[in-house]
Design a protein around this motif. Structure first.
Motif, PDB file in Angstrom:
ATOM      1  N   THR A  83      42.709  41.574  31.994  1.00  0.00           N
ATOM      2  CA  THR A  83      41.506  40.098  32.187  1.00  0.00           C
ATOM      3  C   THR A  83      40.466  40.682  32.034  1.00  0.00           C
ATOM      4  O   THR A  83      39.634  39.254  31.602  1.00  0.00           O
ATOM      5  CB  THR A  83      42.232  40.278  34.283  1.00  0.00           C
ATOM      6  N   MET A  84      40.219  41.746  32.049  1.00  0.00           N
ATOM      7  CA  MET A  84      38.536  41.991  31.558  1.00  0.00           C
ATOM      8  C   MET A  84      38.147  41.942  30.439  1.00  0.00           C
ATOM      9  O   MET A  84      37.407  41.271  30.293  1.00  0.00           O
ATOM     10  CB  MET A  84      38.465  43.965  31.981  1.00  0.00           C
ATOM     11  N   LYS A 136      49.912  48.200  35.963  1.00  0.00           N
ATOM     12  CA  LYS A 136      47.938  47.062  36.978  1.00  0.00           C
ATOM     13  C   LYS A 136      47.751  47.913  35.987  1.00  0.00           C
ATOM     14  O   LYS A 136      46.425  46.544  35.875  1.00  0.00           O
ATOM     15  CB  LYS A 136      48.087  48.307  38.076  1.00  0.00           C
ATOM     16  N   LEU A 137      46.987  49.065  35.887  1.00  0.00           N
ATOM     17  CA  LEU A 137      45.573  48.921  34.674  1.00  0.00           C
ATOM     18  C   LEU A 137      45.947  48.358  33.750  1.00  0.00           C
ATOM     19  O   LEU A 137      44.942  47.675  33.226  1.00  0.00           O
ATOM     20  CB  LEU A 137      46.235  50.558  34.650  1.00  0.00           C
ATOM     21  N   MET A 138      47.224  48.324  32.863  1.00  0.00           N
ATOM     22  CA  MET A 138      47.033  47.228  31.804  1.00  0.00           C
ATOM     23  C   MET A 138      46.669  45.730  31.908  1.00  0.00           C
ATOM     24  O   MET A 138      46.335  45.293  31.072  1.00  0.00           O
ATOM     25  CB  MET A 138      48.741  47.254  31.176  1.00  0.00           C
ATOM     26  N   GLU A 139      47.212  45.604  33.067  1.00  0.00           N
ATOM     27  CA  GLU A 139      46.991  44.246  33.576  1.00  0.00           C
ATOM     28  C   GLU A 139      45.798  43.786  33.811  1.00  0.00           C
ATOM     29  O   GLU A 139      45.124  42.705  33.512  1.00  0.00           O
ATOM     30  CB  GLU A 139      47.596  43.990  35.127  1.00  0.00           C
ATOM     31  N   GLN A 140      45.029  44.894  34.695  1.00  0.00           N
ATOM     32  CA  GLN A 140      43.470  44.976  34.437  1.00  0.00           C
ATOM     33  C   GLN A 140      42.641  44.632  33.239  1.00  0.00           C
ATOM     34  O   GLN A 140      42.022  44.179  33.032  1.00  0.00           O
ATOM     35  CB  GLN A 140      42.720  45.952  35.835  1.00  0.00           C
ATOM     36  N   LYS A 187      39.374  39.174  28.747  1.00  0.00           N
ATOM     37  CA  LYS A 187      39.282  37.957  28.978  1.00  0.00           C
ATOM     38  C   LYS A 187      38.012  37.232  29.788  1.00  0.00           C
ATOM     39  O   LYS A 187      37.481  36.087  28.830  1.00  0.00           O
ATOM     40  CB  LYS A 187      40.874  36.849  29.721  1.00  0.00           C
ATOM     41  N   GLU A 188      38.023  38.031  30.657  1.00  0.00           N
ATOM     42  CA  GLU A 188      36.221  37.637  30.929  1.00  0.00           C
ATOM     43  C   GLU A 188      35.323  37.925  30.582  1.00  0.00           C
ATOM     44  O   GLU A 188      34.581  37.491  30.875  1.00  0.00           O
ATOM     45  CB  GLU A 188      36.670  37.994  32.774  1.00  0.00           C
ATOM     46  N   LEU A 189      35.309  39.244  29.537  1.00  0.00           N
ATOM     47  CA  LEU A 189      34.080  39.366  29.548  1.00  0.00           C
ATOM     48  C   LEU A 189      34.382  39.680  27.854  1.00  0.00           C
ATOM     49  O   LEU A 189      33.706  40.191  27.068  1.00  0.00           O
ATOM     50  CB  LEU A 189      33.948  40.968  29.220  1.00  0.00           C
ATOM     51  N   SER A 190      34.954  37.585  26.944  1.00  0.00           N
ATOM     52  CA  SER A 190      35.200  37.996  26.273  1.00  0.00           C
ATOM     53  C   SER A 190      32.929  37.554  25.272  1.00  0.00           C
ATOM     54  O   SER A 190      33.555  37.511  24.125  1.00  0.00           O
ATOM     55  CB  SER A 190      36.002  36.941  25.471  1.00  0.00           C
TER      56      SER A 190
END
Length: 223
Positions: free
Chosen positions: A31-32, A24-28, A34-37
């Protein structure tokens, strides 16, 4: 979160509970990322390193100033402890400098020492008094050497913020910590944050080495 994942994988990457947490942490993290690119503190290691280090020093200087002014309270204990954790997080960028190792050791010792004093109804001693004792190193398993042979001297200058001007210190995770302007630094230090260009460029940190990822974890992530 990256530091938490690296630490967690070293502790346990086999049991079902830990595997579930790590996946779950790896997926998070993905995601972060990509969102904070467009965030330099995430995309550029030297900026991220300076960002975390500066905030760790800011909290450390606030707590140290409160300590030396003999204003002992829960918020300054939390600030000492939080700064020590942020120095831990800096290890994702490579080995800590000797200076930051000392800051981390001092902050952890101070947080525990003042907490125990207040808990027992005793008046803490300000500054590094008694820091060289064996109890300090035994209790915290100090990394980077044994007890200091010289009096500890915390940094006496305001941390500088490198990278993009928008890289200001993030809001504290402790909602009840109120840091008045300038109180995080010693009395002889200006409260204003100097312009980034006026500060020397920090050396490029040693690239971090990612932990070996259990292949089965990645397979679970893809599924």
């Amino acid at each position: 979160r990256l530091y938490a994942m690296q630490t967690g994988m070293k502790l346990d990457s086999k049991t079902p509970e830990c595997r579930k947490f790590l996946v779950k942490l790896m997926e998070q993290l993905e995601t972060m990322k990509k969102e904070l690119s467009d965030n330099e503190s995430v995309t550029q290691e030297i900026v991220g390193n300076a960002h975390i280090e500066n905030y760790a020093l800011k909290m450390f200087l606030y707590a140290d100033n409160e300590d030396r002014s003999q204003r002992f309270h829960k918020n300054m204990i939390k600030s000492f402890y939080t700064s020590s954790l942020l120095f831990d997080v800096l290890s994702v960028f490579g080995e800590l400098s000797d200076e930051n190792i000392q800051h981390r050791k001092y902050a952890k010792w101070k947080a525990a020492y003042i907490h125990n004093c207040l808990k027992n109804g005793e008046t803490p001693q300000p500054g590094p008094i008694g820091m060289e004792g064996e109890a300090y190193d035994d209790e915290f398993g100090a990394e980077g050497g044994g007890p200091s042979q010289e009096p500890y001297n915390p940094p006496q200058s305001q941390p500088s913020f490198h990278g993009h001007p928008s890289n200001q210190p993030p809001a504290s995770n402790f909602s009840n910590i109120q840091i008045p302007p300038g109180s995080h630094a010693p009395a002889n230090t200006p409260a204003e944050i100097p312009h980034p260009e006026a500060q020397p460029v920090k050396p490029v940190p040693v690239p971090r080495s990612m932990p070996v990822v259990d292949p089965s974890l990645l397979n679970n992530t893809q599924e």
